[in-house]
Design an enzyme around this catalytic site. Structure first.
Site, short mmCIF file in Angstrom:
data_model
loop_
_atom_site.label_atom_id
_atom_site.label_comp_id
_atom_site.label_asym_id
_atom_site.label_seq_id
_atom_site.Cartn_x
_atom_site.Cartn_y
_atom_site.Cartn_z
N GLY A 267 50.05 57.95 46.59
CA GLY A 267 48.90 56.92 46.90
C GLY A 267 48.58 56.56 48.20
CB SER B 208 47.54 52.88 51.75
OG SER B 208 46.57 53.75 51.86
CB ILE B 209 49.46 48.73 48.53
CG1 ILE B 209 48.45 47.53 49.02
CG2 ILE B 209 50.68 48.41 48.17
CD1 ILE B 209 48.08 46.77 47.79
CB ILE C 148 47.38 56.38 41.57
CG1 ILE C 148 48.21 57.02 42.72
CG2 ILE C 148 46.30 56.83 41.22
CD1 ILE C 148 48.87 58.28 41.95
CB ALA D 121 37.01 51.80 38.26
CE1 TYR E 141 40.61 45.34 40.23
CE2 TYR E 141 41.81 44.64 38.34
CZ TYR E 141 41.74 45.38 39.65
OH TYR E 141 42.80 46.18 39.93
CE LYS F 223 45.50 48.16 39.18
NZ LYS F 223 46.34 49.13 39.81
CB ILE G 262 45.91 43.82 50.64
CG1 ILE G 262 46.91 42.85 50.21
CG2 ILE G 262 45.95 44.53 52.07
CD1 ILE G 262 48.55 43.60 50.05
NE ARG G 263 39.20 42.15 55.50
CZ ARG G 263 37.89 41.85 55.15
NH1 ARG G 263 37.10 42.71 54.27
NH2 ARG G 263 37.65 40.60 55.12
CB THR G 264 43.49 48.92 50.54
OG1 THR G 264 42.66 48.69 49.19
CG2 THR G 264 44.68 48.04 50.90
C1 KAL Z 1 38.28 41.58 42.11
C2 KAL Z 1 38.32 42.48 42.96
C3 KAL Z 1 37.32 42.74 44.18
C4 KAL Z 1 37.01 44.13 43.77
C5 KAL Z 1 36.64 44.97 42.49
C6 KAL Z 1 37.07 45.92 42.03
C7 KAL Z 1 38.18 46.75 42.84
C8 KAL Z 1 38.51 47.72 42.24
C9 KAL Z 1 39.74 48.71 42.81
C10 KAL Z 1 39.38 50.02 42.41
C11 KAL Z 1 40.52 51.00 42.72
C12 KAL Z 1 38.47 50.69 43.44
C13 KAL Z 1 37.92 51.75 43.43
O1 KAL Z 1 38.33 52.65 42.68
C14 KAL Z 1 36.70 52.19 44.36
C15 KAL Z 1 36.10 53.75 44.31
O2 KAL Z 1 35.11 53.46 43.22
C16 KAL Z 1 35.62 53.88 45.45
N1 KAL Z 1 36.36 54.20 46.49
C17 KAL Z 1 36.95 55.24 46.85
O3 KAL Z 1 36.91 56.47 46.33
C18 KAL Z 1 38.12 55.24 47.93
C19 KAL Z 1 37.64 56.37 49.12
C20 KAL Z 1 39.34 55.67 47.34
C21 KAL Z 1 40.66 55.68 48.41
O4 KAL Z 1 39.64 54.84 46.34
C22 KAL Z 1 40.31 55.20 45.49
N2 KAL Z 1 40.51 53.78 44.50
O5 KAL Z 1 40.86 56.13 45.19
C23 KAL Z 1 39.84 43.23 43.02
C24 KAL Z 1 40.04 42.86 44.37
C25 KAL Z 1 40.46 41.12 44.87
C26 KAL Z 1 41.78 43.30 44.62
C27 KAL Z 1 42.10 44.98 44.40
C28 KAL Z 1 41.14 45.76 45.66
C29 KAL Z 1 42.72 45.38 43.41
C30 KAL Z 1 42.93 46.97 43.27
O6 KAL Z 1 42.97 47.24 42.13
O7 KAL Z 1 42.70 47.62 44.23
#
Ligand code: KAL
Length: 259
Positions: free
Chosen positions: A14, A20-21, A95, A98, A160, A167, A196-198
């Site tokens: 991941g 990244s974390i 990993i 959504a 979320y 989760k 965390i800003r990822t």
């Molecule tokens: C309440 C919070 C604010 C944000 C709400 C939802 C965050 C969901 C996390 C989820 C993993 C994000 C995605 O899947 C984004 C995806 O649709 C688009 N992005 C991508 O495809 C990028 C390029 C790739 C690298 O990302 C992935 N996931 O493959 C939650 C915050 C405060 C805490 C967070 C960010 C929690 C978390 O689960 O990450």
């Protein structure tokens, strides 16, 4: 007993970029002397992960593709790992995914496909990997599996949505996997990190508000860093955590205890 991971091998799943974390975890484990193997999702990520892996103080870096939605590919990736290193001592599963449009507004609007996708990538993937690890007897000397979770699986966090439900499923999986794998001395735990800003948080509505609220309300009055999460993963990977399994450790400046 100490925190040294000298002579031990870990798989990190991941890493997307240096924020990244999973990368914070990699740095902590590498500093402790661990050998690391990286898996990445999709060609787009390969270059980044290779560059980052090469920047570590490792004798040789192993970077492999692993599409977590494909059971055959998971098996092939871990068979390759077994062929190369024989056994591993731990795994960091970082990993989640959504559909972006389902991370906003009402949870009620989640589609069946979006629900399945979020659960497949963010929750089932841990079980799929654990299953292959056991089938291949890859942690034959025992081991430690660490996954990343978030408060939104324990209670409502605005936006979320389906990730929170995924989760919650991941958190339950951690306990059942801990029970199944305990007899093989494999521990399974989760780290619940504060926001965390990822890359995965990028462009998601309301994220700045979440960060601000955390700074205001968390007992430590600040955000947490990838390094702090990394050091907790290091602890969980080490023998110091040998009595801990099925547990979730919050690395969130105490935020989950407030309100
Ligand atoms: C309440 C919070 C604010 C944000 C709400 C939802 C965050 C969901 C996390 C989820 C993993 C994000 C995605 O899947 C984004 C995806 O649709 C688009 N992005 C991508 O495809 C990028 C390029 C790739 C690298 O990302 C992935 N996931 O493959 C939650 C915050 C405060 C805490 C967070 C960010 C929690 C978390 O689960 O990450």
């Amino acid at each position: 007993m100490n925190l040294s991971l000298e002579g031990k091998t870990y798989v990190i799943m991941g890493v997307a970029n240096k924020r990244s974390i999973a990368w914070g975890i990699s740095q902590s484990l590498s500093k402790a002397g661990a050998t690391l193997i990286f898996t990445y999702a999709g060609e787009r990520m390969e270059k980044n992960v290779r560059q980052l892996a090469d920047s570590l103080d490792q004798e040789e870096t192993m970077v492999l593709p692993c599409d977590i939605t494909d059971d055959n590919e998971i098996e092939k990736t871990f068979q390759d790992i077994k062929d190369k290193v024989g056994h591993i001592d731990g795994l960091a599963h970082c990993i989640a995914f959504a559909n972006k449009e389902e991370l906003d507004g009402d949870y009620l609007n989640t589609t069946r496909d979006g629900f399945m996708l979020a659960h497949s990538i963010s929750s089932y993937s841990l079980t799929a990997v654990a299953k292959v690890i056991r089938e291949l007897d890859l942690m034959k000397e025992g081991g430690s599996i660490v996954t990343m979770t978030y408060l939104g699986g324990e209670r409502i966090v605005k936006n979320y949505n389906v990730m929170g439900v995924a989760k919650a499923s991941l958190d339950a999986s951690v306990q059942y996997l801990a029970n199944d794998l305990g007899k093989d001395s494999i521990r399974v735990n989760a780290i619940s990190a504060g926001p965390i800003r990822t890359l995965s948080a990028k462009g998601i509505g309301g994220f700045n508000d979440v960060l601000q609220e955390m700074e205001e309300k968390a007992p430590l009055n600040r955000l947490v860093t990838q390094e702090e999460v990394g050091d907790t993963a290091l602890f969980l990977m080490s023998d110091l955590a040998r009595g801990i399994t099925g547990e979730t450790i919050h690395v969130d400046a105490g935020y989950n205890k407030v309100g």
